[in-house]
Design a protein around this motif. Structure first.
Motif, PDB file in Angstrom:
ATOM      1  N   ALA A   1      30.631  70.644  42.631  1.00 38.34           N
ATOM      2  CA  ALA A   1      31.480  70.132  43.705  1.00 38.34           C
ATOM      3  C   ALA A   1      31.801  68.660  43.459  1.00 38.34           C
ATOM      4  CB  ALA A   1      30.786  70.298  45.050  1.00 38.34           C
ATOM      5  N   ASN A   2      32.916  68.229  43.989  1.00 37.16           N
ATOM      6  CA  ASN A   2      33.343  66.842  43.815  1.00 37.16           C
ATOM      7  C   ASN A   2      33.029  65.997  45.040  1.00 37.16           C
ATOM      8  OD1 ASN A   2      34.396  67.267  41.240  1.00 37.16           O
ATOM      9  ND2 ASN A   2      36.324  68.008  42.077  1.00 37.16           N
ATOM     10  N   PHE A   3      31.959  66.340  45.736  1.00 38.06           N
ATOM     11  CA  PHE A   3      31.559  65.579  46.917  1.00 38.06           C
ATOM     12  C   PHE A   3      30.044  65.562  47.009  1.00 38.06           C
ATOM     13  CE2 PHE A   3      32.150  69.953  48.177  1.00 38.06           C
ATOM     14  CZ  PHE A   3      31.027  70.227  48.926  1.00 38.06           C
ATOM     15  N   GLU A   4      29.542  64.662  47.859  1.00 40.82           N
ATOM     16  CA  GLU A   4      28.101  64.572  48.089  1.00 40.82           C
ATOM     17  C   GLU A   4      27.777  65.105  49.480  1.00 40.82           C
ATOM     18  OE1 GLU A   4      26.954  60.501  47.591  1.00 40.82           O
ATOM     19  OE2 GLU A   4      27.451  60.503  45.458  1.00 40.82           O
ATOM     20  N   LEU A   5      26.648  65.775  49.603  1.00 39.33           N
ATOM     21  CA  LEU A   5      26.143  66.208  50.904  1.00 39.33           C
ATOM     22  C   LEU A   5      25.362  65.045  51.505  1.00 39.33           C
ATOM     23  CD1 LEU A   5      24.818  69.702  49.822  1.00 39.33           C
ATOM     24  CD2 LEU A   5      26.939  69.224  51.057  1.00 39.33           C
ATOM     25  N   GLU A   6      25.582  64.801  52.787  1.00 43.18           N
ATOM     26  CA  GLU A   6      24.866  63.732  53.471  1.00 43.18           C
ATOM     27  C   GLU A   6      23.796  64.330  54.372  1.00 43.18           C
ATOM     28  OE1 GLU A   6      27.919  61.441  55.351  1.00 43.18           O
ATOM     29  OE2 GLU A   6      28.625  60.644  53.437  1.00 43.18           O
ATOM     30  N   ARG A   7      22.954  63.483  54.938  1.00 36.65           N
ATOM     31  CA  ARG A   7      21.804  63.921  55.743  1.00 36.65           C
ATOM     32  C   ARG A   7      22.197  64.945  56.807  1.00 36.65           C
ATOM     33  NH1 ARG A   7      18.444  66.401  57.255  1.00 36.65           N
ATOM     34  NH2 ARG A   7      16.617  65.846  58.457  1.00 36.65           N
ATOM     35  N   GLU A   8      23.330  64.725  57.482  1.00 37.40           N
ATOM     36  CA  GLU A   8      23.712  65.648  58.560  1.00 37.40           C
ATOM     37  C   GLU A   8      24.169  67.018  58.045  1.00 37.40           C
ATOM     38  OE1 GLU A   8      26.721  62.523  57.695  1.00 37.40           O
ATOM     39  OE2 GLU A   8      24.769  62.402  58.607  1.00 37.40           O
ATOM     40  N   ASP A   9      24.400  67.151  56.732  1.00 40.74           N
ATOM     41  CA  ASP A   9      24.779  68.435  56.131  1.00 40.74           C
ATOM     42  C   ASP A   9      23.567  69.227  55.663  1.00 40.74           C
ATOM     43  OD1 ASP A   9      27.530  67.654  56.250  1.00 40.74           O
ATOM     44  OD2 ASP A   9      27.253  66.519  54.392  1.00 40.74           O
ATOM     45  N   LEU A  10      22.382  68.610  55.716  1.00 36.14           N
ATOM     46  CA  LEU A  10      21.204  69.182  55.069  1.00 36.14           C
ATOM     47  C   LEU A  10      20.093  69.532  56.050  1.00 36.14           C
ATOM     48  CD1 LEU A  10      21.047  66.593  52.177  1.00 36.14           C
ATOM     49  CD2 LEU A  10      21.710  68.990  51.943  1.00 36.14           C
ATOM     50  N   VAL A  11      19.440  70.650  55.799  1.00 42.18           N
ATOM     51  CA  VAL A  11      18.187  71.016  56.451  1.00 42.18           C
ATOM     52  C   VAL A  11      17.121  70.826  55.378  1.00 42.18           C
ATOM     53  CG1 VAL A  11      16.853  72.883  57.497  1.00 42.18           C
ATOM     54  CG2 VAL A  11      19.315  72.687  57.969  1.00 42.18           C
ATOM     55  N   ILE A  12      16.089  70.058  55.715  1.00 45.11           N
ATOM     56  CA  ILE A  12      15.063  69.739  54.724  1.00 45.11           C
ATOM     57  C   ILE A  12      13.718  70.268  55.214  1.00 45.11           C
ATOM     58  CG2 ILE A  12      13.950  67.885  53.440  1.00 45.11           C
ATOM     59  CD1 ILE A  12      16.520  66.237  54.057  1.00 45.11           C
ATOM     60  N   LEU A  13      13.064  71.040  54.386  1.00 42.55           N
ATOM     61  CA  LEU A  13      11.775  71.617  54.741  1.00 42.55           C
ATOM     62  C   LEU A  13      10.734  70.520  54.943  1.00 42.55           C
ATOM     63  CD1 LEU A  13      11.691  74.546  52.170  1.00 42.55           C
ATOM     64  CD2 LEU A  13      12.475  74.595  54.537  1.00 42.55           C
ATOM     65  N   GLU A  14       9.819  70.756  55.876  1.00 41.00           N
ATOM     66  CA  GLU A  14       8.795  69.776  56.228  1.00 41.00           C
ATOM     67  C   GLU A  14       8.021  69.284  55.008  1.00 41.00           C
ATOM     68  OE1 GLU A  14       5.494  69.520  59.644  1.00 41.00           O
ATOM     69  OE2 GLU A  14       5.149  71.151  58.212  1.00 41.00           O
ATOM     70  N   ARG A  15       7.648  70.178  54.128  1.00 39.23           N
ATOM     71  CA  ARG A  15       6.822  69.784  52.988  1.00 39.23           C
ATOM     72  C   ARG A  15       7.560  68.878  52.022  1.00 39.23           C
ATOM     73  NH1 ARG A  15       7.956  72.725  48.551  1.00 39.23           N
ATOM     74  NH2 ARG A  15       9.209  74.572  48.846  1.00 39.23           N
ATOM     75  N   LEU A  16       8.893  68.845  52.090  1.00 40.04           N
ATOM     76  CA  LEU A  16       9.674  67.943  51.247  1.00 40.04           C
ATOM     77  C   LEU A  16       9.890  66.590  51.915  1.00 40.04           C
ATOM     78  CD1 LEU A  16      12.369  70.473  49.985  1.00 40.04           C
ATOM     79  CD2 LEU A  16      10.341  69.669  48.763  1.00 40.04           C
ATOM     80  N   LYS A  17       9.896  66.583  53.254  1.00 42.02           N
ATOM     81  CA  LYS A  17      10.127  65.351  54.013  1.00 42.02           C
ATOM     82  C   LYS A  17       8.890  64.477  54.109  1.00 42.02           C
ATOM     83  CE  LYS A  17      11.716  67.201  57.830  1.00 42.02           C
ATOM     84  NZ  LYS A  17      12.352  67.402  59.137  1.00 42.02           N
ATOM     85  N   GLY A  18       7.738  65.074  53.986  1.00 46.70           N
ATOM     86  CA  GLY A  18       6.482  64.355  54.201  1.00 46.70           C
ATOM     87  C   GLY A  18       5.965  64.655  55.597  1.00 46.70           C
TER      88      GLY A  18
END
Length: 115
Positions: free
Chosen positions: A48-65
């Motif tokens: 893709a020619n774009f970046e995903l930003e925080r509001e586009d992403l669901v991040i699993l707890e174990r990856l977030k800390g």
């Protein structure tokens, strides 16, 4: 359905399993690179020619800390697990909501795991 034996790194194996099982319109796996870490994470998708930003992403707890309180032999201790996603990390993502949102499934490890 029996899957054939697959050679290669983890990403290659995942891609080949998906190909063997067939396309599922409700499940799209993408690969990308973390451009900026949490808390204002950004991910560049490979195709893709774009970046995903925080509001586009669901991040699993174990990856977030996160922190956990453990009890060992009656003694409580707090263990802190730091965020694991850093700029430059390769990640596997699952698209949902018709491509409007993505969940980061995991960080890819090892030099052989290049999508």
């Amino acid at each position: 359905m029996a899957l054939e034996t697959i050679d290669g790194g983890g990403v290659s194996k995942l891609r080949d399993v998906i190909r063997q099982l067939g396309y599922n319109k409700d499940l799209d796996i993408e690969f990308g690179t973390v451009i900026a870490p949490l808390p204002d994470i950004r991910v560049k998708l490979d195709n893709a020619n774009f970046e995903l930003e925080r509001e586009d992403l669901v991040i699993l707890e174990r990856l977030k800390g996160y922190t956990r309180t453990l009890k060992i032999n009656g003694v409580e201790a707090v263990v802190e697990y730091p965020p694991v996603l850093e700029a430059g990390d390769r990640v596997a993502l699952q698209m949902f909501n018709a491509g409007q949102d993505y969940v980061i499934l995991d960080r890819l490890g090892g030099e052989g795991d290049v999508a």
